[in-house]
Design a protein around this motif. Structure first.
Motif, PDB file in Angstrom:
ATOM      1  N   ASP A 509       0.824  -1.216   0.000  1.00  0.00           N
ATOM      2  CA  ASP A 509       0.000   0.000   0.000  1.00  0.00           C
ATOM      3  C   ASP A 509       0.859   1.268   0.000  1.00  0.00           C
ATOM      4  OD1 ASP A 509      -2.388   1.397  -0.062  1.00  0.00           O
ATOM      5  OD2 ASP A 509      -2.543   1.507   2.119  1.00  0.00           O
ATOM      6  N   HIS A 510       1.797   1.337  -0.935  1.00  0.00           N
ATOM      7  CA  HIS A 510       2.686   2.489  -1.010  1.00  0.00           C
ATOM      8  C   HIS A 510       2.595   3.227  -2.335  1.00  0.00           C
ATOM      9  CE1 HIS A 510       4.541   1.397   2.753  1.00  0.00           C
ATOM     10  NE2 HIS A 510       5.430   2.359   2.642  1.00  0.00           N
ATOM     11  N   TYR A 511       2.243   2.542  -3.404  1.00  0.00           N
ATOM     12  CA  TYR A 511       2.305   3.130  -4.733  1.00  0.00           C
ATOM     13  C   TYR A 511       0.961   2.985  -5.443  1.00  0.00           C
ATOM     14  CZ  TYR A 511       7.380   3.186  -4.197  1.00  0.00           C
ATOM     15  OH  TYR A 511       8.652   3.431  -3.757  1.00  0.00           O
ATOM     16  N   ALA A 512       0.703   3.919  -6.370  1.00  0.00           N
ATOM     17  CA  ALA A 512      -0.480   3.865  -7.235  1.00  0.00           C
ATOM     18  C   ALA A 512      -0.048   4.221  -8.651  1.00  0.00           C
ATOM     19  CB  ALA A 512      -1.564   4.821  -6.753  1.00  0.00           C
ATOM     20  N   VAL A 513      -0.540   3.470  -9.628  1.00  0.00           N
ATOM     21  CA  VAL A 513      -0.272   3.727 -11.044  1.00  0.00           C
ATOM     22  C   VAL A 513      -1.490   4.443 -11.626  1.00  0.00           C
ATOM     23  CG1 VAL A 513       0.202   2.702 -13.288  1.00  0.00           C
ATOM     24  CG2 VAL A 513       1.236   1.738 -11.225  1.00  0.00           C
ATOM     25  N   CYS A 514      -1.242   5.563 -12.298  1.00  0.00           N
ATOM     26  CA  CYS A 514      -2.323   6.374 -12.859  1.00  0.00           C
ATOM     27  C   CYS A 514      -2.134   6.490 -14.372  1.00  0.00           C
ATOM     28  CB  CYS A 514      -2.352   7.770 -12.247  1.00  0.00           C
ATOM     29  SG  CYS A 514      -2.564   7.776 -10.469  1.00  0.00           S
ATOM     30  N   VAL A 515      -3.243   6.421 -15.074  1.00  0.00           N
ATOM     31  CA  VAL A 515      -3.275   6.662 -16.513  1.00  0.00           C
ATOM     32  C   VAL A 515      -4.300   7.757 -16.763  1.00  0.00           C
ATOM     33  CG1 VAL A 515      -3.817   5.722 -18.786  1.00  0.00           C
ATOM     34  CG2 VAL A 515      -2.559   4.340 -17.132  1.00  0.00           C
ATOM     35  N   LEU A 516      -3.920   8.802 -17.492  1.00  0.00           N
ATOM     36  CA  LEU A 516      -4.861   9.887 -17.795  1.00  0.00           C
ATOM     37  C   LEU A 516      -4.966  10.061 -19.308  1.00  0.00           C
ATOM     38  CD1 LEU A 516      -3.374  12.876 -18.622  1.00  0.00           C
ATOM     39  CD2 LEU A 516      -2.557  12.594 -16.285  1.00  0.00           C
ATOM     40  N   ASN A 517      -6.169  10.378 -19.741  1.00  0.00           N
ATOM     41  CA  ASN A 517      -6.456  10.572 -21.156  1.00  0.00           C
ATOM     42  C   ASN A 517      -7.221  11.874 -21.304  1.00  0.00           C
ATOM     43  OD1 ASN A 517      -8.481  10.170 -23.606  1.00  0.00           O
ATOM     44  ND2 ASN A 517      -6.703   8.881 -23.990  1.00  0.00           N
TER      45      ASN A 517
END
Length: 914
Positions: A509-517
């Motif tokens: 619970d340390h990282y998050a991957v984000c994708v934006l369009n």
């Protein structure tokens, strides 16, 4: 305490008794003369008896007068008037009897009336009793005896005496009042003089004492004044040196005072003779943030108002950063803000420093080498992500501990001695990481010193030299970067994600991957050209790359699709704040050549967990698609249900294309109530899809997908044609002048044939253009204000009316609104909801006031309660639309409602009609 009226009463009584003594002595003499005359002229016995009675009465009255004088002296408030009135009344009757005999008796009786007028002037009623009796009682007898004295002497003299008595009474009363007033003033003057003298003596004594004390305090006050003068001078100097300005906003009078406007906004020559208006200087792209901060404070959501914005100086070549800090200091009786006071300062240097720090932080975090800082005891203070990756440990496990104890190298003592003696170390060592795994490490340590040469901290740079590590995690070369934006490309980003598979400790619970369009980016290329689209992508990439922790590893995946990693370290609030900051940064206007573009983005987020590391990117993309499906400009987190949605979306898209071909889309109409007439004279056309197998499809399910796929343009054209045909048919049925509103999508706006589509719909239906209203949203118009102004003017040339939908939720400004040929504003239902319980809505009131000044009609959406309807009627809103009026209805039902509804029916109904 004796009142003025009691004093006047006492004075009149004194005068009455004093003059009464003279009156009765005179009456005694006249009565004796009358008796002698009667005796020698052998008159009737009754006359002699009357004269004798008067004499006896006069003697008695003299004794009584003396008694009354003593009684009055003893009791000043006692009144002798009743006793005197009795004596006077008896005397008047006796003289009236004497006057009946005529001749000298009549003359003496008249003389008695004159004596009464002479001595009894202080009491007019006593004179009236005497003159009335003597003047009126003898008249019948004298008239019967045909005595000429009645007309010649008696009546004239008695009238003269009565008049003289009346005037004498008035004069006497005036003199008495003047005399009393003179006495009162004299006494008051005497008392005041005595009191003044006493006060003077007392004040003289007090002043002597005060002077004595002042003589001891003069020197102290001189010293205090000197200190205050010096302190004031220092304060003024400090304020001038700090560069602070002040502003004072009177919200009730709509006036703002700004100090030192020349210091912050231009030289004095450019401001002389002009009224200063802050909004004229703030850059348009910063106004939304200023308005947001101001609204939050006015609503009481923040303790202080704080806003940072840029202003353009009069030379148009230079910008300046300004920071305003203020607070509401006064509120009216209703609790609304009445006054705000704040300070202003120039923070251009601070912002430049912050930008430099951001760039430094970006370099620190995105470095391909391990960078770290040590304190003077050689304990780790901070490090970058590459350092943590090299040693396979999170930063929290290292901070505060000695570095050389953590890397477990045999050269630790040598490194420590060389740092202490020479201030630097460079070399290659064998370090230990993970499960006692040795690996070669290049390390460079340098001592950083202050201006006084004292040691501040150590700066360290390290690099993993193991061959397999260089092969697996090689530093990015030119093939790892996107050629357009300079960001990492998709291949490198996927290589970074694969590192999560090798370090299980990073999965907690340390990282998050984000994708934006980017939403509707395709329309930017279609409307303005590929060059403008490329420049927009470059500017967005620069904006994303300038983010500091916890956002890092920004990459471009494809055309308008970007990815990044957020290191939130288990703090959910930090993650949500980062996503909010990300959306705010994206929605700030982009200034590309000759255009000001406002874009939004759909963001998908996938939390890095054990079990999903191989699908991180795919899951983030699925969440991003869900955000797009919900209309864009939002962020969605991945959950397992999203994994099956792409198939369902493809099936719905296929069915929707078939529905367009098979003409399965129908139109329902939601009425709008005219609040001025109480009638329904306008409706809004809304698309409905009745699937042959699944029945009615919720618009929230197919409209976003239609927007995404571009099918919304075909659906919108069908809705427009059907709505115009229905409206024309209603006119033929003599249902009155019913206007119809049709929503126009962003895809239709960006198409070149929108003008022809509207023109053909009007021609084919025969509907007059004035009865057609086209609704457009703020966001689609603000994408390019110049293009919006051009195509709106073309549509307006057809004669149709134009409405701005969901007003207040976008980024439009008043200056843009004045340039666009808009006829109607539609207040978004989120603002109307504030008045659900009868509470006022400042935003609704402000929009109505602005619309009134611009001569625009206003439609309030989402009206669901009678309290909201009453509130809008009181504010002068033109139209109301919502579930209180009616849901969207098919054609037949809406016609029935139009025929029978009116405002009285609405006010007597319940909370909803349909």
């Amino acid at each position: 305490m004796v009142t003025d009226s009691e004093t006047l009463h006492h004075r009149r009584a004194q005068i009455l008794l004093r003059n009464g003594r003279y009156f009765w002595w005179s009456t005694l003499l006249v009565s004796v003369a009358c008796g002698v005359f009667q005796l020698f002229n052998d008159l009737p016995q009754i006359g002699q008896w009357s004269a004798g009675a008067v004499s006896m009465l006069a003697l008695c009255a003299l004794r009584t007068n003396a008694y009354c004088q003593r009684r009055l002296n003893a009791a000043p408030l006692w009144s002798p008037v009743p006793i005197v009135t009795l004596l006077i009344s008896v005397n008047a009757l006796l003289w009236a009897a004497i006057a009946q005999q005529g001749g000298l008796c009549l003359t003496l009786a008249i003389a008695e009336g004159g004596l009464a007028s002479l001595f009894l002037y202080s009491h007019g009623r006593l004179v009236a009793i005497t003159d009335g009796a003597i003047g009126l009682v003898p008249i019948p007898f004298l008239f019967q005896a045909d005595d000429p004295l009645l007309i010649q002497v008696h009546l004239p003299l008695m009238a003269l005496f009565s008049l003289a008595a009346a005037l004498g009474h008035q004069l006497a009363m005036r003199n008495i009042r003047h005399e009393l007033e003179s006495q009162r003033l004299t006494q008051l003057l005497t008392d005041n003089q005595s009191d003044l003298l006493n006060r003077f003596n007392q004040r003289t004594h007090d002043i002597e004492q005060i002077n004595h004390r002042l003589s001891r305090e003069v020197q102290l006050r001189k010293e205090v004044n000197q200190a205050l003068t010096q302190s004031e001078a220092q304060l003024n100097l400090a304020m001038t040196a700090s560069g602070l300005g002040f502003w004072d906003w009177d919200l009730l009078l709509h006036r703002v005072y700004h100090s030192d406007t020349a210091q912050f906004f231009g030289n004095s020559d450019t401001l002389n003779g002009k009224e200063f208006v802050l909004t004229d200087y703030v850059l348009p792209e910063d106004m939304p943030l200023v308005r947001k901060a101001l609204k939050q404070h006015l609503r009481g959501e923040t303790d202080y108002y704080q806003a940072r914005y840029r202003v353009r100086l009069p030379n148009k070549r230079q910008q300046r950063w300004i920071e305003d800090i203020g607070k509401v200091t006064e509120r009216n009786q209703r609790g609304r803000p009445a006054r705000m006071i704040g300070t202003r300062r120039d923070i251009s240097q601070d912002m430049q420093l912050q930008e430099n720090l951001t760039l430094s932080s970006s370099l620190f975090n995105n470095s391909t080498e391990g960078v770290f800082m040590l304190d003077v005891q050689q304990r780790l203070r901070t490090c970058n992500r590459m350092f943590c990756q090299i040693f396979a440990q999170p930063q929290g496990n290292w901070v505060g501990r000695p570095l050389l104890h953590l890397i477990h190298t045999e050269q630790a003592q040598s490194i420590s001695r060389q740092l202490g003696s020479q201030g630097h170390y460079r070399g290659e060592i064998i370090a230990i990481r993970g499960q006692n795994q040795p690996f070669p490490l290049s390390i460079n340590l340098t001592a950083i010193r202050r201006a006084d040469a004292s040691l501040c901290h150590y700066l360290g740079i390290c690099r993993d030299l193991s061959a397999n590590q260089r092969t697996e995690n090689k530093s990015p070369d030119r093939t790892d970067f996107d050629s357009l934006t300079g960001l990492f490309n998709r291949d490198y980003f996927q290589r970074v994600l694969r590192r999560f598979q090798d370090h299980e400790h990073l999965l907690q619970d340390h990282y998050a991957v984000c994708v934006l369009n980017l939403d509707r980016f395709k329309s930017v290329n279609e409307s303005f050209g590929v060059e403008i689209g490329d420049q927009l992508l470059k500017d967005l990439a620069a904006r994303l790359n300038n983010f500091a922790e916890p956002i890092n590893q920004v990459a471009r995946l494809s055309s308008d699709e970007f990815a990044l990693i957020i290191e939130y370290q288990g703090n959910q609030d930090r993650l949500l704040t980062s996503l909010a900051d990300l959306q705010i940064a994206i929605t700030r206007p982009f200034l590309v050549p000759e255009h000001e573009l406002i874009v939004t983005a759909s963001i998908g987020v996938c939390i890095v967990e054990d079990g999903n590391v191989r699908q991180l990117l795919n899951h983030a993309i699925a969440a991003m698609n869900q955000a797009r499906y919900q209309g864009g400009n939002n962020a969605q987190f991945f959950h397992q249900r999203l994994a099956t949605q792409p198939v369902a979306r493809m099936q719905m898209e296929k069915a929707m294309r078939s529905a367009i071909t098979q003409n399965e889309f129908s139109v329902n109409y939601q009425p709008k109530l005219n609040l001025r007439t109480g009638r329904i004279d306008s409706v809004e056309a809304l698309a409905r899809w009745i699937h042959p197998e699944n029945g009615l499809i919720d618009p929230q399910d197919f409209i976003p997908l239609a927007e995404e796929t571009g099918l919304i343009a075909a659906i919108g054209e069908q809705v427009l044609n059907k709505a115009c045909l229905d409206a024309a048919e209603w006119r033929e049925q003599n249902l009155g002048e019913i206007s119809i509103s049709v929503n126009i999508s962003g895809h239709q706006v960006r198409r070149d044939d929108l003008y022809d589509v509207v023109h053909n719909a009007l021609c084919q239906s025969g509907l007059p253009a004035v009865y057609l209203e086209l609704e457009l949203t703020e966001s689609m118009l603000m994408e390019d204000i110049h293009h919006a102004q051009e195509f709106l003017n073309r549509l307006r040339s057809l004669g149709v009316r134009l409405a701005l939908d969901d007003f207040g939720t976008g980024y439009s400004s008043l200056s843009y609104l004045k340039r666009l040929p808009i006829d109607t504003l539609k207040i978004d239902k989120s603002f109307v909801a504030e008045a659900r319980q009868g509470a006022p809505s400042p935003i609704v009131e402000a929009i109505l006031a602005m619309a009134d000044s611009l001569k625009l009609k206003v439609v309030a959406e989402g009206v669901e309660t009678k309290e909201q309807l009453t509130y809008l009627e009181r504010l002068g809103c033109d139209y109301a639309q919502g579930y209180l009026i009616s849901h969207a209805l098919p054609t037949a039902e809406v016609l029935t409602l139009i025929r029978h509804t009116n405002l009285d029916t609405l006010s007597q109904a319940g909370d909803s009609l349909h």
